[in-house]
Motif scaffolding. Structure first.
Motif, short mmCIF file in Angstrom:
data_model
loop_
_atom_site.label_atom_id
_atom_site.label_comp_id
_atom_site.label_asym_id
_atom_site.label_seq_id
_atom_site.Cartn_x
_atom_site.Cartn_y
_atom_site.Cartn_z
N VAL A 256 0.69 -1.33 -0.07
CA VAL A 256 -0.08 0.14 -0.04
C VAL A 256 1.03 1.12 -0.04
CG1 VAL A 256 -1.84 1.38 1.38
CG2 VAL A 256 -1.68 -1.26 1.35
N SER A 257 0.47 2.30 -0.92
CA SER A 257 1.15 3.44 -0.95
C SER A 257 1.44 4.20 0.24
CB SER A 257 0.62 4.42 -2.07
OG SER A 257 1.27 5.54 -2.31
N GLY A 258 2.41 4.63 0.65
CA GLY A 258 2.77 5.61 1.81
C GLY A 258 2.97 4.78 2.91
N TYR A 259 3.38 3.82 2.86
CA TYR A 259 3.80 2.91 4.24
C TYR A 259 5.17 2.44 3.94
CZ TYR A 259 -0.92 2.19 6.03
OH TYR A 259 -2.16 2.63 6.60
N SER A 260 5.86 2.94 2.92
CA SER A 260 7.22 2.27 2.58
C SER A 260 8.10 2.16 3.72
CB SER A 260 7.93 2.97 1.28
OG SER A 260 7.97 4.50 1.74
N ALA A 261 8.23 3.39 4.69
CA ALA A 261 9.02 3.44 5.65
C ALA A 261 9.00 2.24 6.92
CB ALA A 261 9.17 4.68 6.60
N SER A 262 7.63 1.77 6.94
CA SER A 262 7.27 1.01 7.90
C SER A 262 8.04 -0.36 7.40
CB SER A 262 5.84 0.69 8.13
OG SER A 262 5.10 1.87 8.61
#
Length: 310
Positions: A256-262
């Protein structure tokens, strides 16, 4: 004189009518016994073996009822049918007390030198947490999540608790908290209060939380006796946290877009090494972890029970 022998012979001398009466009584008794065996034999056997009792412990209860009918023939065979209803054994436990963390906004601390208490703001009682309220504007982006909570009383066999208030808050998909993080000082989204209904249930609509460095992905909550007492942290009955399941978190962060740092943050922590959940038993962690359904396209629905002893 052998009196028992004489009595036996005398019984044979009472005639055919007497013999027929004896045979009729024996046949009647035999049919009655077969009928009883068919209808109640299983219950009698369970009772004799100790299987007819119900058991419970401090964390759950179970009950069941049943009925049956049976027929028999005078040839010594019998058949029986039965129907029964029962309830599945329910177990529950008291949620362990966990830290509220540094970002509760419940009146217990401040941000930038000012006391922060979102619980005293008009509009905090709401189901959808994704937008800010009370004069603030903004919406938290992220995968939609509907969270269904059931509040139960462990002291009364997991019975639902009506009219209690639950305050829920958590971080954004980027791992930041409204009212505290530098770029979110003017936002109060992802915070809200709901009252439990007659089934002990309430529902929040929010987003799946991100994973920030050093912590397992989680949500915070506090339980209050009522909405009237939920205006300050001093009235809370419980402070605890929910742990997000690893498989769901991994799929959300990777897909899901926006969660890459997680993705990288999650790879460096486990629920057992987490500084909050790590000292809990496996049973406690399982109890604190919601059950999820859904996908990374349409969002998820999660279900969890919270246990308190009152």
């Amino acid at each position: 004189m052998n009196h028992s022998h004489d009595a036996h012979d005398l019984a044979h001398d009472l005639g055919l009518q007497h013999d027929l009466q004896v045979m009729a009584r024996r046949l009647f008794d035999r049919r009655r016994m077969l009928g009883l065996m068919a209808s109640g034999g299983a219950a009698a056997l369970l009772s004799a073996c100790g299987g007819g009792g119900d058991s419970s412990d401090s964390t759950g209860t179970g009950t069941g009822t049943g009925s049956g009918t049976g027929t028999g023939t005078d040839t010594g065979t019998g058949t029986g049918t039965g129907t029964g209803t029962g309830t599945t054994t329910t177990t529950c436990m008291v949620d362990p007390t966990e830290t509220e963390g540094p970002y509760p906004a419940d009146g217990s601390n401040g941000s930038r030198g000012s006391l922060v208490n979102v619980l005293s703001q008009s509009g905090v009682v709401r189901s959808d947490l994704r937008s800010s309220f009370g004069g603030m504007s903004g919406t938290a982006a992220g995968l939609p999540l509907t969270l269904n909570i059931t509040l139960v009383n462990v002291s009364t066999n997991c019975s639902p608790l009506e009219g209690y208030a639950i305050y829920l808050w958590h971080c954004t998909r980027e791992g930041e908290y409204s009212l505290y993080s530098t770029d979110l000082l003017n936002q109060n989204f992802l915070r809200g209060v709901q009252a439990t209904d007659s089934n002990g249930e309430c529902t929040f609509v929010t987003i799946f939380p991100g994973c920030y460095d050093g912590r397992w992905p989680h949500m915070h909550f506090e339980v209050f006796r009522s909405l009237n007492t939920a205006g300050s942290y001093t009235n809370k009955l419980l402070t605890s946290q929910m742990a997000m399941p690893k498989d769901v978190a991994s799929a959300v962060y990777a897909g899901v877009s926006g969660y890459s740092a997680s993705v990288s943050n999650l790879s460096r922590v486990s629920v057992t090494s987490d500084n909050v959940f790590g000292d809990n038993t496996s049973e406690q962690i399982a109890w604190q972890t919601p059950t999820f359904t859904g996908d990374t396209t349409n969002g998820h629905t999660a279900t969890i029970s919270i246990g308190i002893a009152v």
